[in-house]
Design an enzyme around this catalytic site. Structure first.
Site, mmCIF file in Angstrom:
data_model
loop_
_atom_site.group_PDB
_atom_site.id
_atom_site.type_symbol
_atom_site.label_atom_id
_atom_site.label_comp_id
_atom_site.label_asym_id
_atom_site.label_seq_id
_atom_site.Cartn_x
_atom_site.Cartn_y
_atom_site.Cartn_z
ATOM 1 N N GLU A 71 10.201 0.524 10.332
ATOM 2 C CA GLU A 71 11.205 1.575 10.096
ATOM 3 C C GLU A 71 10.492 2.884 10.370
ATOM 4 O O GLU A 71 9.635 3.308 9.604
ATOM 5 C CB GLU A 71 11.716 1.478 8.658
ATOM 6 C CG GLU A 71 13.069 2.116 8.468
ATOM 7 C CD GLU A 71 12.973 3.567 8.052
ATOM 8 O OE1 GLU A 71 12.936 4.427 8.972
ATOM 9 O OE2 GLU A 71 12.925 3.847 6.853
ATOM 10 N N CYS A 92 13.293 10.385 7.072
ATOM 11 C CA CYS A 92 13.288 9.816 8.425
ATOM 12 C C CYS A 92 14.657 9.931 9.077
ATOM 13 O O CYS A 92 14.760 10.109 10.285
ATOM 14 C CB CYS A 92 12.827 8.369 8.402
ATOM 15 S SG CYS A 92 13.684 7.364 7.208
ATOM 16 N N LYS A 118 0.841 -1.198 0.000
ATOM 17 C CA LYS A 118 0.000 0.000 0.000
ATOM 18 C C LYS A 118 0.872 1.243 0.000
ATOM 19 O O LYS A 118 1.559 1.526 0.986
ATOM 20 C CB LYS A 118 -0.918 0.055 1.223
ATOM 21 C CG LYS A 118 -1.978 1.139 1.021
ATOM 22 C CD LYS A 118 -2.582 1.645 2.301
ATOM 23 C CE LYS A 118 -1.803 2.753 2.933
ATOM 24 N NZ LYS A 118 -1.855 4.040 2.232
ATOM 25 N N GLU A 178 10.302 14.991 16.108
ATOM 26 C CA GLU A 178 10.557 14.975 14.666
ATOM 27 C C GLU A 178 9.668 16.036 14.008
ATOM 28 O O GLU A 178 8.454 16.035 14.197
ATOM 29 C CB GLU A 178 10.195 13.585 14.129
ATOM 30 C CG GLU A 178 10.612 13.343 12.716
ATOM 31 C CD GLU A 178 10.267 11.930 12.232
ATOM 32 O OE1 GLU A 178 9.179 11.427 12.560
ATOM 33 O OE2 GLU A 178 11.077 11.356 11.506
HETATM 34 P P1 NDP Z 1 1.999 7.595 8.637
HETATM 35 O O1 NDP Z 1 2.815 6.773 9.533
HETATM 36 O O2 NDP Z 1 0.647 7.973 9.047
HETATM 37 O O3 NDP Z 1 1.849 6.845 7.233
HETATM 38 C C1 NDP Z 1 2.715 5.886 6.698
HETATM 39 C C2 NDP Z 1 1.911 4.871 5.927
HETATM 40 O O4 NDP Z 1 1.031 4.159 6.814
HETATM 41 C C3 NDP Z 1 1.005 5.467 4.877
HETATM 42 O O5 NDP Z 1 0.890 4.582 3.793
HETATM 43 C C4 NDP Z 1 -0.306 5.575 5.618
HETATM 44 O O6 NDP Z 1 -1.398 5.660 4.777
HETATM 45 C C5 NDP Z 1 -0.319 4.294 6.388
HETATM 46 N N1 NDP Z 1 -1.162 4.293 7.561
HETATM 47 C C6 NDP Z 1 -1.690 5.345 8.235
HETATM 48 N N2 NDP Z 1 -2.411 4.912 9.290
HETATM 49 C C7 NDP Z 1 -2.335 3.566 9.275
HETATM 50 C C8 NDP Z 1 -2.846 2.543 10.122
HETATM 51 N N3 NDP Z 1 -3.584 2.820 11.187
HETATM 52 N N4 NDP Z 1 -2.578 1.269 9.818
HETATM 53 C C9 NDP Z 1 -1.813 0.971 8.759
HETATM 54 N N5 NDP Z 1 -1.307 1.882 7.929
HETATM 55 C C10 NDP Z 1 -1.549 3.174 8.186
HETATM 56 O O7 NDP Z 1 2.787 8.839 8.242
HETATM 57 P P2 NDP Z 1 2.175 10.122 7.536
HETATM 58 O O8 NDP Z 1 2.371 9.924 6.133
HETATM 59 O O9 NDP Z 1 0.795 10.426 7.938
HETATM 60 O O10 NDP Z 1 3.078 11.223 8.166
HETATM 61 C C11 NDP Z 1 2.869 11.614 9.507
HETATM 62 C C12 NDP Z 1 4.186 11.867 10.168
HETATM 63 O O11 NDP Z 1 4.921 10.660 10.185
HETATM 64 C C13 NDP Z 1 5.063 12.829 9.434
HETATM 65 O O12 NDP Z 1 4.780 14.135 9.773
HETATM 66 C C14 NDP Z 1 6.412 12.398 9.861
HETATM 67 O O13 NDP Z 1 6.723 12.982 11.077
HETATM 68 C C15 NDP Z 1 6.289 10.913 10.053
HETATM 69 N N6 NDP Z 1 6.794 10.117 8.923
HETATM 70 C C16 NDP Z 1 7.916 9.405 9.110
HETATM 71 C C17 NDP Z 1 8.430 8.665 8.074
HETATM 72 C C18 NDP Z 1 9.654 7.872 8.253
HETATM 73 O O14 NDP Z 1 10.164 7.318 7.284
HETATM 74 N N7 NDP Z 1 10.181 7.741 9.431
HETATM 75 C C19 NDP Z 1 7.828 8.655 6.762
HETATM 76 C C20 NDP Z 1 6.608 9.419 6.684
HETATM 77 C C21 NDP Z 1 6.136 10.116 7.729
HETATM 78 P P3 NDP Z 1 -1.858 7.075 4.188
HETATM 79 O O15 NDP Z 1 -0.684 7.782 3.663
HETATM 80 O O16 NDP Z 1 -2.730 6.655 3.116
HETATM 81 O O17 NDP Z 1 -2.484 7.781 5.334
#
Ligand code: NDP
Length: 770
Positions: free
Chosen positions: A263, A297, A190, A391
């Site tokens: 991760e 990240c 996904k 973060e």
């Molecule tokens: P999320 O952790 O919410 O999203 C990452 C992935 O998980 C996306 O595909 C998201 O879907 C999906 N997801 C969201 N909720 C669920 C759930 N309950 N169960 C399973 N999958 C889920 O990150 P965001 O994209 O919303 O970003 C929010 C914050 O996370 C950022 O501001 C940043 O601080 C951090 N982040 C950290 C990352 C890293 O690599 N360490 C990468 C991205 C974000 P969808 O996008 O469709 O909501």
């Protein structure tokens, strides 16, 4: 403008990349792209509007996949998996190779689409994201080819559910799909709601590359689709994203038997010592925190600068920030592109506005209207300030100073995260002394954000667990060929309380190198098979766990050499061997078997084996395609607790202990509850064998009472659940408190798995050359 003037002013115009190749691809799909299931795009619904964050324009519509649609994708992956695995490594290698070749052919389309969809500068998508993603498929084609010979005792997990974020859409897809396919798994992936476009091009490429239907499935949607995938009947979840969602996923998968890698977030330190090449360090910082608008990240988002050079460094940094160009991501002369979405922009703005500490400097450079945020530096913060800990996930750098290398390490490690770290110094001795001390899965020396398919990437603490890339990344997508049988549950013997002699024999716990009465003061009678009273074993509680973990944290075993650890394990073996008859009698009396002597000999052998391994379980120097060495160093996972099995009361205690000690970990052993007396006897062997205080602690009592506290304990890095699925679930349900690793053990003679469970790879990158 005359050329001399251009040289004087260094002004340059725009260099826009042509977007038509990407828009044409979307148009060819009618502007609506359905999920990719069983080798074809399913009919699409216009549920989700996918936008270009730089302009707000709609790129495409996509389906928000429901639970049923996710189930269908999982079924397709399940049906395809046996044949994909049976096809063999060489056949899978051909497919992965074809994917890499086709991605290379479509590199421009992928790069343009990535920039349109995510807002990242085309320079980055073209030169970093897409080449690294391609390299991942080439590299893993090789792993598929080598699997039958190099990993002959491992097999695929089955169906992998993979959930990725929006910051590196295609690269994260590659990191997830390439190793999974190489090892014979099928996948349902996904992509993030904001950035699914390149995943859909990848789906198209899968059809062209001859990926059998069902091997790769891509479901589009939002968090609810991700949650449905986590709930589906998959064998593994691999997640990259925020720590909060990672935590939810760890809770949701507890007790499900699904394998898990996470991760997660980071707040990575960027340490500059006073002897550093300052201009290089400033330039490195541009790549550390303004690469991908800081939405990385492992971004070097926490600058720790030696006090003596702080003012000079900040001044040069500000001058450099003012030169950064912000704007249209498709302009090849742009440094900083668009933030992925207005919601993310609001989060960055809110965090910076809420901060009242330090001095904030925004780059003096034109910032376009819309989803853009200027490079920002906040100086003069204290290590405990919110922005030093949280973060931000945007182009905002926070900074503090230090005076000594020891202080730099202390501030760097003062974080709930442990993903990456960067250090700059011209003194290689200092660099190689500091790198191992940093709590991080990746350390870059005089460089930053170096990645390669051959080098593992991943974190520790609340940055998650598991590695992506390299040999170590394959562990997360394969399992031992022989499944581990579920340990049988043993019912304790009961009796009338008739003691064997008239001396009260109440054993003690062993905590911090001392015999310790249990905090609660209680003990339980232990009877033999004929009802005879063998002695009393203490009943440990939450506070005894607390004391044991405190002792572990203070013991310093992780800093010892492999040679010393071997010596102590040999000494334990020697002392246990000398007591063979006593332990054999104890085991036979407790269990009613006649195999006690055999078990003691096996335990001695285990001690010899792990003593032998202690200075031989080595790291690797990775072959990366750049002028750098990437050292994969094996580090202890830290503080371990083990719920020992009942099967072999002594061997089941000594094996986890020996494997943990060999790899530099301390351990609290929760002994078999029905047969605890071999464990309490063993504490005397520990006392006699020079094992430093706190390295091994032994608790007895009902494991079901201890398991929840082990799962929740913030000071434990790992729990080894060796006594069955029921308690594993108890521990897993609470392990998200500090994103703890939970491991269910391996066969007695599968030494590699035990050693792997005791270590985590830290990749230290050291570039070379002028
Ligand atoms: P999320 O952790 O919410 O999203 C990452 C992935 O998980 C996306 O595909 C998201 O879907 C999906 N997801 C969201 N909720 C669920 C759930 N309950 N169960 C399973 N999958 C889920 O990150 P965001 O994209 O919303 O970003 C929010 C914050 O996370 C950022 O501001 C940043 O601080 C951090 N982040 C950290 C990352 C890293 O690599 N360490 C990468 C991205 C974000 P969808 O996008 O469709 O909501």
């Amino acid at each position: 403008m005359p050329i001399e003037t251009i040289f004087d002013t260094m002004e340059y115009g725009t260099a826009p990349e042509d977007r038509s190749v990407a828009l044409q691809w979307i148009a060819n799909h009618g502007g609506l792209i359905g999920p990719y299931v069983n080798g074809a795009f399913a009919p699409a619904r216009d549920d989700l509007t996918i936008r270009n964050p730089a302009t707000g324009e709609k790129l495409a519509g996509m389906t928000l996949c429901t639970k049923d649609e996710v189930t269908e994708a999982v079924q397709s992956a399940r049906a395809a998996q046996p044949d994909w695995q049976k096809a063999g490594g060489a056949a899978r290698a051909r497919v992965l190779y074809a994917l890499a070749r086709l991605m290379q052919k479509h590199a421009r389309l992928l790069a343009v689409m990535e920039s349109l969809d995510n807002g990242k500068p085309i320079r980055e998508s073209r030169d970093i994201d897409i080449p690294l993603a391609i390299r991942h498929f080439y590299h893993h084609a090789g792993h598929a080819q080598l699997m039958p010979s190099a990993l002959a005792d491992r097999v695929a997990l089955g169906v992998c559910g993979q959930i990725i974020p929006w910051n590196f859409p295609l690269l994260m897809l590659a990191w997830k799909i390439a190793p999974a396919l190489a090892m014979g798994n099928t996948v349902v992936l996904k992509p993030a709601e904001y950035t699914p476009m390149t995943a859909m091009i990848f789906a198209d490429i899968c059809s062209q590359a001859g990926v059998p239907p069902g091997v790769v499935n891509i479901v589009t949607g939002d968090g609810s689709t991700g949650a449905a995938l986590v709930d589906a009947t998959v064998d593994k979840i691999a997640f990259t994203g925020s720590t909060s969602v990672g935590r939810q996923i760890q809770e949701a998968t507890a007790g499900s038997g699904k394998s898990l890698t996470l991760e997660l977030g980071g707040k990575s330190p960027y340490i500059v010592f006073d002897d550093a090449d300052i201009d290089s360090a400033v330039e490195g910082l541009v790549d550390a925190i303004w690469f991908n608008q800081g939405q990385v990240c492992c971004a070097g988002s926490r600058l720790l600068i030696h006090e003596a050079i702080a003012d000079d460094f900040h001044n040069r940094l500000k001058a450099r920030m003012d030169k950064l160009r912000i704007g249209d991501p498709l302009d090849k002369s742009i440094d900083v592109g668009a933030i992925v979405d207005p919601i993310q922009l609001q989060q960055i703005q809110a965090l910076v506005q809420a901060n009242t500490a330090g001095q904030t400097y925004h780059a003096q450079t034109p910032v376009p209207e819309g989803c853009f945020y200027p490079p920002t530096l906040i100086t003069g913060l204290h290590p405990a300030d919110t922005l030093m800990q949280e973060e931000i996930f945007g182009p905002v750098l926070v900074s503090t100073t230090f005076r000594t290398p020891a202080e730099a390490v202390e501030i760097a490690n003062n974080s709930k995260y442990g993903l990456a770290a960067t250090l700059w110094t011209e003194n290689i001795n200092l660099a190689l002394e500091i790198a191992p001390k940093l709590v991080a899965g990746v350390v870059w020396v005089n460089a930053t954000n170096l990645f390669d398919a051959a080098a593992g990437f991943g974190g520790t603490r609340e940055s998650g667990f598991g590695r992506e890339g390299g040999w170590e990344g394959l562990q997360a997508y394969s399992k031992p060929r022989q499944p581990l049988p579920e340990p049988a549950q043993v019912t304790p013997f009961t009796g009338q309380g008739a003691a064997a002699d008239d001396i009260d024999r109440t054993a003690k716990l062993f905590i911090g190198g001392k015999q310790a009465r249990p905090d609660g003061g209680y003990s339980q009678a232990i009877f033999g098979p004929k009802g005879q009273l063998l002695g009393h074993a203490p009943i440990a509680n939450r506070k005894d766990i607390r004391n044991a973990v405190q002792a572990q944290l203070a013991c310093g075993w992780g800093k010892t050499t492999g040679h010393l650890r071997a010596q102590i394990l040999y000494y334990l073996a020697e002392n246990l061997a000398a007591q063979t008859n006593r332990f054999a009698e104890r085991l036979d009396a407790m269990t009613g078997s006649t195999t006690g002597a055999e078990e003691v000999r096996a335990a001695v052998d285990v001690l010899f084996t792990y003593a032998a391994w202690a200075d031989k379980f080595e790291g690797r120097a990775k072959s990366v395609p750049m002028r750098a060495v990437a050292l994969a160093m094996r580090e202890p996972v830290g503080t371990i607790a083990a719920l020992c099995s009942d099967q072999h009361p002594l061997l089941g205690l000594v094996t986890p202990m020996a494997a943990a000690l060999c790899t530099g970990n301390s351990i609290t052993l929760c002994a078999s509850a029905p047969f605890p007396l071999a464990a309490t006897d063993f504490s005397h062997i520990l006392e006699a064998s020079d094992v430093p205080a706190g390295v091994v602690n032994i608790l007895t009592g009902p494991q079901a009472d201890l398991a929840p506290h082990l799962g929740a304990h913030m000071g434990l890095d790992t729990v080894w659940c060796l006594s069955g699925a029921e308690l594993t679930q108890e521990v897993q349900a609470r392990a998200s408190s500090n994103i703890k690793r939970v491991w269910q053990g391996a066969a007695q003679d599968d030494h590699d798995s035990w050693l792997d469970a005791g270590t985590e790879i830290k990749t230290i990158w050291i570039p070379y050359g002028e």
